[in-house]
Design a protein around this motif. Structure first.
Motif, PDB file in Angstrom:
ATOM      1  N   ASP A  41      57.038 -60.225   0.800  1.00  0.00           N
ATOM      2  CA  ASP A  41      57.868 -60.777  -0.268  1.00  0.00           C
ATOM      3  C   ASP A  41      57.726 -62.291  -0.409  1.00  0.00           C
ATOM      4  OD1 ASP A  41      59.919 -60.984  -2.139  1.00  0.00           O
ATOM      5  OD2 ASP A  41      61.450 -61.207  -0.580  1.00  0.00           O
ATOM      6  N   VAL A  42      57.678 -62.979   0.719  1.00  0.00           N
ATOM      7  CA  VAL A  42      57.832 -64.437   0.670  1.00  0.00           C
ATOM      8  C   VAL A  42      56.501 -65.196   0.706  1.00  0.00           C
ATOM      9  CG1 VAL A  42      58.028 -65.052   3.126  1.00  0.00           C
ATOM     10  CG2 VAL A  42      59.475 -66.211   1.468  1.00  0.00           C
ATOM     11  N   SER A  43      55.447 -64.560   1.238  1.00  0.00           N
ATOM     12  CA  SER A  43      54.243 -65.365   1.487  1.00  0.00           C
ATOM     13  C   SER A  43      53.381 -65.534   0.241  1.00  0.00           C
ATOM     14  CB  SER A  43      53.403 -64.760   2.625  1.00  0.00           C
ATOM     15  OG  SER A  43      52.859 -63.523   2.261  1.00  0.00           O
ATOM     16  N   SER A  44      52.714 -66.679   0.186  1.00  0.00           N
ATOM     17  CA  SER A  44      51.710 -66.854  -0.860  1.00  0.00           C
ATOM     18  C   SER A  44      50.337 -66.456  -0.301  1.00  0.00           C
ATOM     19  CB  SER A  44      51.693 -68.300  -1.350  1.00  0.00           C
ATOM     20  OG  SER A  44      51.601 -69.208  -0.277  1.00  0.00           O
ATOM     21  N   TRP A  45      50.244 -66.433   1.025  1.00  0.00           N
ATOM     22  CA  TRP A  45      49.001 -66.088   1.698  1.00  0.00           C
ATOM     23  C   TRP A  45      49.390 -65.499   3.044  1.00  0.00           C
ATOM     24  CZ3 TRP A  45      44.241 -65.992  -0.281  1.00  0.00           C
ATOM     25  CH2 TRP A  45      43.125 -65.954   0.589  1.00  0.00           C
ATOM     26  N   THR A  46      48.780 -64.384   3.406  1.00  0.00           N
ATOM     27  CA  THR A  46      49.124 -63.743   4.681  1.00  0.00           C
ATOM     28  C   THR A  46      47.881 -63.704   5.569  1.00  0.00           C
ATOM     29  OG1 THR A  46      50.637 -62.323   3.442  1.00  0.00           O
ATOM     30  CG2 THR A  46      50.221 -61.721   5.723  1.00  0.00           C
ATOM     31  N   MET A  47      48.075 -64.012   6.832  1.00  0.00           N
ATOM     32  CA  MET A  47      46.959 -63.967   7.778  1.00  0.00           C
ATOM     33  C   MET A  47      47.313 -62.978   8.892  1.00  0.00           C
ATOM     34  SD  MET A  47      45.794 -67.963   7.904  1.00  0.00           S
ATOM     35  CE  MET A  47      46.926 -68.565   9.121  1.00  0.00           C
ATOM     36  N   GLU A  62      44.029 -73.459   5.568  1.00  0.00           N
ATOM     37  CA  GLU A  62      44.583 -74.644   4.935  1.00  0.00           C
ATOM     38  C   GLU A  62      45.842 -74.282   4.164  1.00  0.00           C
ATOM     39  OE1 GLU A  62      41.076 -75.839   2.662  1.00  0.00           O
ATOM     40  OE2 GLU A  62      42.043 -75.041   0.868  1.00  0.00           O
ATOM     41  N   ALA A  63      46.753 -75.246   4.114  1.00  0.00           N
ATOM     42  CA  ALA A  63      47.995 -75.054   3.365  1.00  0.00           C
ATOM     43  C   ALA A  63      48.101 -76.148   2.320  1.00  0.00           C
ATOM     44  CB  ALA A  63      49.200 -75.099   4.310  1.00  0.00           C
ATOM     45  N   LYS A  64      48.283 -75.726   1.084  1.00  0.00           N
ATOM     46  CA  LYS A  64      48.550 -76.691   0.021  1.00  0.00           C
ATOM     47  C   LYS A  64      50.061 -76.820  -0.140  1.00  0.00           C
ATOM     48  CE  LYS A  64      44.324 -75.887  -2.496  1.00  0.00           C
ATOM     49  NZ  LYS A  64      43.776 -74.539  -2.437  1.00  0.00           N
ATOM     50  N   ARG A  65      50.465 -77.872  -0.803  1.00  0.00           N
ATOM     51  CA  ARG A  65      51.898 -78.107  -0.968  1.00  0.00           C
ATOM     52  C   ARG A  65      52.541 -76.905  -1.667  1.00  0.00           C
ATOM     53  NH1 ARG A  65      55.053 -81.620  -4.450  1.00  0.00           N
ATOM     54  NH2 ARG A  65      53.163 -82.341  -5.469  1.00  0.00           N
ATOM     55  N   GLY A  66      53.648 -76.436  -1.099  1.00  0.00           N
ATOM     56  CA  GLY A  66      54.354 -75.296  -1.675  1.00  0.00           C
ATOM     57  C   GLY A  66      53.870 -73.944  -1.180  1.00  0.00           C
ATOM     58  N   ASP A  67      52.786 -73.933  -0.401  1.00  0.00           N
ATOM     59  CA  ASP A  67      52.303 -72.656   0.138  1.00  0.00           C
ATOM     60  C   ASP A  67      53.271 -72.118   1.191  1.00  0.00           C
ATOM     61  OD1 ASP A  67      50.025 -72.596  -1.364  1.00  0.00           O
ATOM     62  OD2 ASP A  67      48.646 -73.116   0.265  1.00  0.00           O
ATOM     63  N   VAL A  68      53.421 -70.828   1.209  1.00  0.00           N
ATOM     64  CA  VAL A  68      54.164 -70.176   2.289  1.00  0.00           C
ATOM     65  C   VAL A  68      53.184 -69.228   2.961  1.00  0.00           C
ATOM     66  CG1 VAL A  68      56.103 -68.694   2.892  1.00  0.00           C
ATOM     67  CG2 VAL A  68      56.332 -70.358   1.031  1.00  0.00           C
ATOM     68  N   ILE A  69      52.729 -69.636   4.125  1.00  0.00           N
ATOM     69  CA  ILE A  69      51.711 -68.867   4.823  1.00  0.00           C
ATOM     70  C   ILE A  69      52.369 -68.078   5.936  1.00  0.00           C
ATOM     71  CG2 ILE A  69      49.616 -69.060   6.232  1.00  0.00           C
ATOM     72  CD1 ILE A  69      48.782 -71.289   4.366  1.00  0.00           C
ATOM     73  N   VAL A  70      52.201 -66.780   5.891  1.00  0.00           N
ATOM     74  CA  VAL A  70      52.823 -65.947   6.909  1.00  0.00           C
ATOM     75  C   VAL A  70      51.731 -65.390   7.820  1.00  0.00           C
ATOM     76  CG1 VAL A  70      54.124 -63.835   7.359  1.00  0.00           C
ATOM     77  CG2 VAL A  70      54.865 -65.368   5.541  1.00  0.00           C
ATOM     78  N   ILE A  71      51.969 -65.536   9.121  1.00  0.00           N
ATOM     79  CA  ILE A  71      51.051 -65.004  10.123  1.00  0.00           C
ATOM     80  C   ILE A  71      51.684 -63.764  10.735  1.00  0.00           C
ATOM     81  CG2 ILE A  71      49.796 -65.473  12.262  1.00  0.00           C
ATOM     82  CD1 ILE A  71      50.049 -68.477  11.649  1.00  0.00           C
TER      83      ILE A  71
END
Ligand code: ADP
Ligand code: MG
Length: 263
Positions: free
Chosen positions: A227-233, A39-48
């Motif tokens: 550097d940029v992600s708030s959550w990494t998968m 799930e992504a909340k507003r403002g999240d930067v999710i990097v795969i």
């Protein structure tokens, strides 16, 4: 480039923007996504991150409705989106609902996909005018605003071939911004670029992250991901093998597979 402070200072929100539950996708009998949830909340930067063939692009294509998963659920702002096969593979362009959903999601591909016979300004104003019904002057105004944001305000009358790869990709990012999307997807945005042009594109993406945009990004640029992600998968063979805050994932990976991958 590693600057966790910039990441910490970004506004955090609790509202859910995009959610995927147990997404499965087959191609010719081979299961390419084996149950992916996030799930992504507003403002999240999710990097795969993950090796080639692990299903990253297919997952992004499910999120912007270019592929129809065999099973699983995708929700936008808490509303479950159900699409049938015909909607995603049939006359998608004429489908009003799909067009509406896609207008919320901007996608930037590895290979820019700019139209070579159109100037940069024409590339940026096509969809706003012809798909979303903006006036020409409105569309041009917004295109110029975003060309300025990505640092190429002087290229509007040039054709794509007159730009460097990095400039073309920045134009493609500006084009995605012109539809005023609420979510941005980037599929390996710097993989087609010469190494010396990668930085200018990553800087633009970082700027968008700092503005608080919700983004899902696949990349092989590990320093940037951290550097940029708030959550990494970490994708492996169609599943999320590991995920977490980047500082945790990159400094103490649980699996030998991830350890090896980020080495
Ligand atoms: P990644 O982006 O992580 O490199 P992809 O999502 O592109 O991985 O691909 C995952 C797997 O699905 C690969 O084995 C690829 O060959 C296969 N695949 C992707 N798209 C298609 C397609 N349209 N038809 C058949 N196989 C596909
Ligand atoms: Mg890919």
């Amino acid at each position: 480039m590693n600057n966790p402070a910039a990441r910490e200072n970004r506004p955090r929100h609790s509202d859910l923007v995009l959610q995927a539950k147990n997404i499965k996708k087959n191609f010719n009998g081979t299961e390419v996504l084996k149950g992916v949830s996030f799930e992504a909340k507003r403002g999240d930067v999710i990097v795969i991150i993950g090796s080639s063939g692990s299903g990253k692009s297919t997952f992004l294509r499910c999120l912007n409705f270019l592929e129809l998963p065999e099973s699983g659920e995708i929700s936008l702002w808490g509303e479950k989106i159900t699409l049938n096969q015909k909607e995603t593979t049939g006359k998608s362009i004429s489908n009003k609902r799909l067009r509406h959903l896609r207008s919320k999601i901007g996608t930037v591909f590895q290979s820019f996909n700019l139209w070579s016979h159109m100037t940069i300004l024409e590339n940026l104003t096509q969809a706003p005018i012809f798909v979303h019904g903006k006036s020409k002057s409105e569309a041009k105004k917004s295109a110029r605003k975003y060309l300025k944001k990505v640092g190429i305000p002087d290229k509007e009358d040039n054709y794509p071939s007159e730009l460097s790869g990095g400039q073309q990709q920045r134009a493609a990012i500006a084009r995605a911004l012109c539809i005023e999307p609420e979510i941005l997807l980037f599929d390996e945005p710097t993989s087609a670029l010469d190494p010396e042009l990668v930085g200018e594109v990553l800087r633009v993406i970082k700027l968008l992250a700092e503005e608080g945009r919700t983004m899902i990004i696949t990349t092989h640029e590990m320093a940037f991901a951290r550097d940029v992600s708030s959550w990494t998968m970490f994708f492996e063979n169609g599943i999320i093998l590991e995920e977490g805050p980047p500082e945790k994932l990159f400094s103490s990976p649980n699996t030998a597979r991830l350890k090896n991958f980020i080495k």
